[in-house]
Design a protein around this motif. Structure first.
Motif, PDB file in Angstrom:
ATOM      1  N   LYS A  74       0.308  39.672  17.466  1.00 50.93           N
ATOM      2  CA  LYS A  74      -0.753  40.460  16.847  1.00 50.93           C
ATOM      3  C   LYS A  74      -1.963  39.560  16.611  1.00 50.93           C
ATOM      4  O   LYS A  74      -1.829  38.444  16.112  1.00 50.93           O
ATOM      5  N   ARG A  79      15.961  45.866  19.361  1.00 51.22           N
ATOM      6  CA  ARG A  79      14.913  45.267  20.193  1.00 51.22           C
ATOM      7  C   ARG A  79      13.545  45.835  19.845  1.00 51.22           C
ATOM      8  O   ARG A  79      12.566  45.091  19.672  1.00 51.22           O
ATOM      9  N   ASN A  80      13.446  47.151  19.725  1.00 51.18           N
ATOM     10  CA  ASN A  80      12.158  47.785  19.430  1.00 51.18           C
ATOM     11  C   ASN A  80      11.625  47.374  18.059  1.00 51.18           C
ATOM     12  O   ASN A  80      10.408  47.198  17.876  1.00 51.18           O
ATOM     13  N   GLU A  81      12.520  47.207  17.084  1.00 52.73           N
ATOM     14  CA  GLU A  81      12.095  46.786  15.753  1.00 52.73           C
ATOM     15  C   GLU A  81      11.575  45.350  15.768  1.00 52.73           C
ATOM     16  O   GLU A  81      10.573  45.041  15.106  1.00 52.73           O
ATOM     17  N   LYS A 135      17.393  49.950  19.526  1.00 53.95           N
ATOM     18  CA  LYS A 135      16.689  50.085  18.252  1.00 53.95           C
ATOM     19  C   LYS A 135      16.342  48.709  17.688  1.00 53.95           C
ATOM     20  O   LYS A 135      15.225  48.492  17.193  1.00 53.95           O
ATOM     21  N   ILE A 164      10.188  43.799  18.298  1.00 53.94           N
ATOM     22  CA  ILE A 164       8.888  43.808  18.976  1.00 53.94           C
ATOM     23  C   ILE A 164       7.804  44.345  18.051  1.00 53.94           C
ATOM     24  O   ILE A 164       6.690  43.804  17.977  1.00 53.94           O
ATOM     25  N   ALA A 165       8.130  45.415  17.309  1.00 51.92           N
ATOM     26  CA  ALA A 165       7.134  46.028  16.427  1.00 51.92           C
ATOM     27  C   ALA A 165       6.770  45.120  15.252  1.00 51.92           C
ATOM     28  O   ALA A 165       5.595  45.011  14.877  1.00 51.92           O
ATOM     29  N   LEU A 166       7.767  44.446  14.689  1.00 53.12           N
ATOM     30  CA  LEU A 166       7.532  43.651  13.484  1.00 53.12           C
ATOM     31  C   LEU A 166       7.065  42.229  13.778  1.00 53.12           C
ATOM     32  O   LEU A 166       6.288  41.661  13.001  1.00 53.12           O
ATOM     33  N   ARG A 167       7.537  41.661  14.888  1.00 50.04           N
ATOM     34  CA  ARG A 167       7.273  40.244  15.131  1.00 50.04           C
ATOM     35  C   ARG A 167       6.455  39.977  16.392  1.00 50.04           C
ATOM     36  O   ARG A 167       6.123  38.820  16.672  1.00 50.04           O
ATOM     37  N   GLY A 168       6.127  41.006  17.161  1.00 47.66           N
ATOM     38  CA  GLY A 168       5.377  40.804  18.386  1.00 47.66           C
ATOM     39  C   GLY A 168       3.976  40.275  18.130  1.00 47.66           C
ATOM     40  O   GLY A 168       3.462  40.340  17.007  1.00 47.66           O
TER      41      GLY A 168
END
Length: 383
Positions: free
Chosen positions: A344, A334-336, A332, A338-342
């Motif tokens: 863009k 790791r996924n957060e 969870k 990636i979603a917030l800081r990956g």
């Protein structure tokens, strides 16, 4: 400076010293023995020295300098040869402030102590590197930079070393003047007082990074529960291990370690035995891990540190390489991240998830695979 590989340090180059304008600075995880990473760093140096064949032409990177050292409190068999000394620079007396001292402290190191320890190691290394380049540079030196160029640094952090790298990056970014008046003030201040060497941290590779909510990971939950029952865990386990290593003959200890670690390679076996027999290594590892549970919580870095589009120059290229089912990084979490800081809109860190089943402790049996991957990351950062 000459190359050196000791139980507590690793220093090598992929070309002539004067041409090495970029330093790859490695920060280990916990336990912080650099000898666990000797094969990885040696292979990384090898792959960085080889030309990359992209099918059209073979491109070779400029000369690089690779450095890593054991974290504070983990040093073993320490002697003068294990210390990165300013005296190794031909121009140290003239170019480097004499008041600089080797990092060190009495007692166990918490996470903040380790950040300061590593940051000072980086400062000493770059002071020595700049002084050596100033002495060795010639007009006909091979490509890679001149003595007047600001040296570049790429940080590589493994596990909690990634957290340390991010904190060093944050503190470095905070010292960069934001405008002309700040630059002028910094120049005037440096005329009277010591100031750290000017360098550019141009990127970083964070491997199996424990940078947010480590206590939510499977191993973090177990350690937190254990600490709730045994608050003095570090001291008690440290004493028990010291007693056992004192009583057990060396060959028995090695056999036990070999069995528990399921026949590890020789470098990992040697490093683990040395770690267990060191005066305070086990206590230091648990003391630091305890502090990690308290400290590594929410995201505490700005867009400027993460290298997002809103960050100011110079921008950095960051790569985060996560594992699957990593016992120190919750799925969870790791996924957060990636979603917030990956990445863009073409900015921000590159987020990668391992699809090959590599373990968190890659340095034990998967050094070659990770060295190839990290070499590719460094090439991407420098291009």
């Amino acid at each position: 400076m000459t190359s050196q590989i000791t139980p507590n340090s690793f220093l090598t180059r992929t070309g002539p010293s004067a041409a090495a304008s970029t330093t790859v600075f490695f920060i280990s995880g916990n336990p912080g023995l650099i000898s666990y990473y000797h094969p990885f760093l040696s292979l990384l140096s090898k792959y960085l020295a080889e030309p990359e064949d992209n099918g059209i032409e073979a491109k070779k990177l400029p000369a690089l300098q690779l450095y890593g050292c054991s974290l504070g409190g983990f040093e073993i068999n320490s002697d003068a040869s294990d210390q990165l000394s300013l005296s190794s620079s031909p121009k140290s007396d003239a170019s480097v402030p004499k008041h600089r001292k080797q990092p060190g402290k009495a007692g166990d190191y918490d996470l903040e102590d380790q950040i300061r320890f590593v940051d000072q190691k980086l400062t000493v290394l770059m002071e020595t590197t700049i002084a050596a380049r100033s002495h060795d540079h010639r007009p006909d030196s091979s490509p890679g930079g001149t003595a007047t160029q600001r040296p570049k640094v790429i940080l590589i952090g493994h596990s909690v070393g990634a957290y340390i790298a991010m904190e060093i990056l944050r503190r470095h970014r905070e010292t960069i003047p934001k405008n002309s008046s700040e630059r002028r003030a910094a120049q005037l201040a440096s005329m009277n007082d010591y100031s750290p060497p000017e360098l550019d941290i141009v990127g970083g590779a964070m491997l199996f990074p424990t940078v947010i909510d480590i206590a939510a990971s499977p191993s973090g939950q177990k350690l937190t529960t254990l600490l709730s029952f045994i608050p003095r865990l570090a001291m008690l386990v440290g004493l028990l291990v010291r007693l056992l290593t004192f009583l057990l003959p060396d060959f028995v200890l090695r056999s036990v370690v070999r069995f528990v670690m399921k026949s590890p390679p020789s470098h990992a076996l040697d490093a683990t035995v040395a770690f267990l027999k060191s005066s305070g290594g086990v206590r230091q590892a648990l003391h630091m891990a305890t502090d990690e549970m308290r400290t590594i919580t929410s995201d505490k870095w700005t867009d400027d540190v993460w290298g997002a589009a809103t960050a100011r120059e110079p921008l950095m290229k960051l790569v985060f390489y996560f594992g699957r089912n990593d016992h120190w990084v919750a799925e969870k979490t790791r996924n957060e991240i990636i979603a917030l800081r990956g990445r863009k809109e073409g900015s921000g860190p590159t987020m990668l998830v391992c699809e090959e089943g590599l373990p968190h402790a890659f340095c034990l049996k998967h050094s070659d695979t990770m060295a190839r991957k990290v070499a590719g990351m460094i090439r991407e950062i420098l291009t």
